[in-house]
Scaffold this motif. Sequence first.
Motif, PDB file in Angstrom:
ATOM      1  N   MET A   1       0.826  -1.196   0.000  1.00  0.00           N
ATOM      2  CA  MET A   1       0.000   0.000   0.000  1.00  0.00           C
ATOM      3  C   MET A   1       0.866   1.254   0.000  1.00  0.00           C
TER       4      MET A   1
ATOM      5  N   CYS B   1      -3.003   5.146  -2.317  1.00  0.00           N
ATOM      6  CA  CYS B   1      -3.992   4.058  -2.411  1.00  0.00           C
ATOM      7  C   CYS B   1      -5.020   4.161  -1.287  1.00  0.00           C
TER       8      CYS B   1
ATOM      9  N   HIS C   1      -8.587   2.479   0.087  1.00  0.00           N
ATOM     10  CA  HIS C   1      -8.296   1.235   0.818  1.00  0.00           C
ATOM     11  C   HIS C   1      -7.863   1.511   2.266  1.00  0.00           C
TER      12      HIS C   1
ATOM     13  N   TYR D   1      -6.304  -0.498   5.544  1.00  0.00           N
ATOM     14  CA  TYR D   1      -4.859  -0.626   5.325  1.00  0.00           C
ATOM     15  C   TYR D   1      -4.107   0.645   5.732  1.00  0.00           C
TER      16      TYR D   1
ATOM     17  N   GLU E   1      -0.120   2.625   5.131  1.00  0.00           N
ATOM     18  CA  GLU E   1       0.971   2.680   4.169  1.00  0.00           C
ATOM     19  C   GLU E   1       1.991   1.574   4.488  1.00  0.00           C
TER      20      GLU E   1
ATOM     21  N   ARG F   1      -0.963  -5.424   0.474  1.00  0.00           N
ATOM     22  CA  ARG F   1      -2.339  -5.356  -0.009  1.00  0.00           C
ATOM     23  C   ARG F   1      -2.725  -6.635  -0.736  1.00  0.00           C
TER      24      ARG F   1
END
Length: 189
Positions: free
Chosen positions: A139, A143, A147, A174, A176, A180
């Motif tokens: 991630m 993103c 997410h 999620y 960073e 993923r």
Amino acid sequence: MKNILGLVSISLILFSACQQGLSQKDKKEYVTKGKEIAQATFKLMGGEVEKKMKDGGVSKAAPYCNAHAENLTDEMAEKFKVTIKRTSNKLRNEENAPNSEEKVMLEKFKTLIAEGKEVKPIVETDQEGYPHFYAPIKMKKKCLTCHGVLGESMKHEADSIIKTLYPNDNAVGYKEGDLRGIWSIAFNQ
Ligand code: HEC
């Protein structure tokens, strides 16, 4: 008779060499090719998503992914003569569900990341006998709009839009750097 025995043993040696799978050199080549394909696909998809995000935010970009993610990966698969899949253990689109080999790879990468180890692409012969490339998808900050953690890195409004398209969506929460999912690319054509 001697000749026949000789032939038989040569075939056996060749056969067992094949059975042992890919040489280190082959693996290296498939890793390079796999990376190239994953990057090109990522660039194509990411570029299109960014355009739509600029155009109209998540309400434009999410339906775009919904309608075109598969076409974009298929386009690249055709170009590189491979099968391309993105899969995850927390799915948004159930059509991207992992098979048994991909489940093993997801676990493998998850453990490595949890242990703080370096994650590198893996090439193995798959159940169908083809060279198969697996690589982690991590991630990035950008993103998280779609997410991320609800109410923090991801807005509830974005989640509502996504849930109308994917009522069973599991691909949120999620941070960073989290794993993923994985790229799963079969060199089968
Ligand atoms: C605009 C919202 C949006 C952004 C930004 C976004 N995604 Fe997604 N993502 C989606 C949607 C929608 C899907 C489902 C696509 C489909 O139907 O195949 C998806 C699916 C995926 C999948 C396939 C597995 C699954 O659960 O179906 C992966 C992997 C993925 N995203 C990774 C990323 C990564 C990595 C980034 C950042 C580089 C990112 N996404 C950014 C909306 C987004």
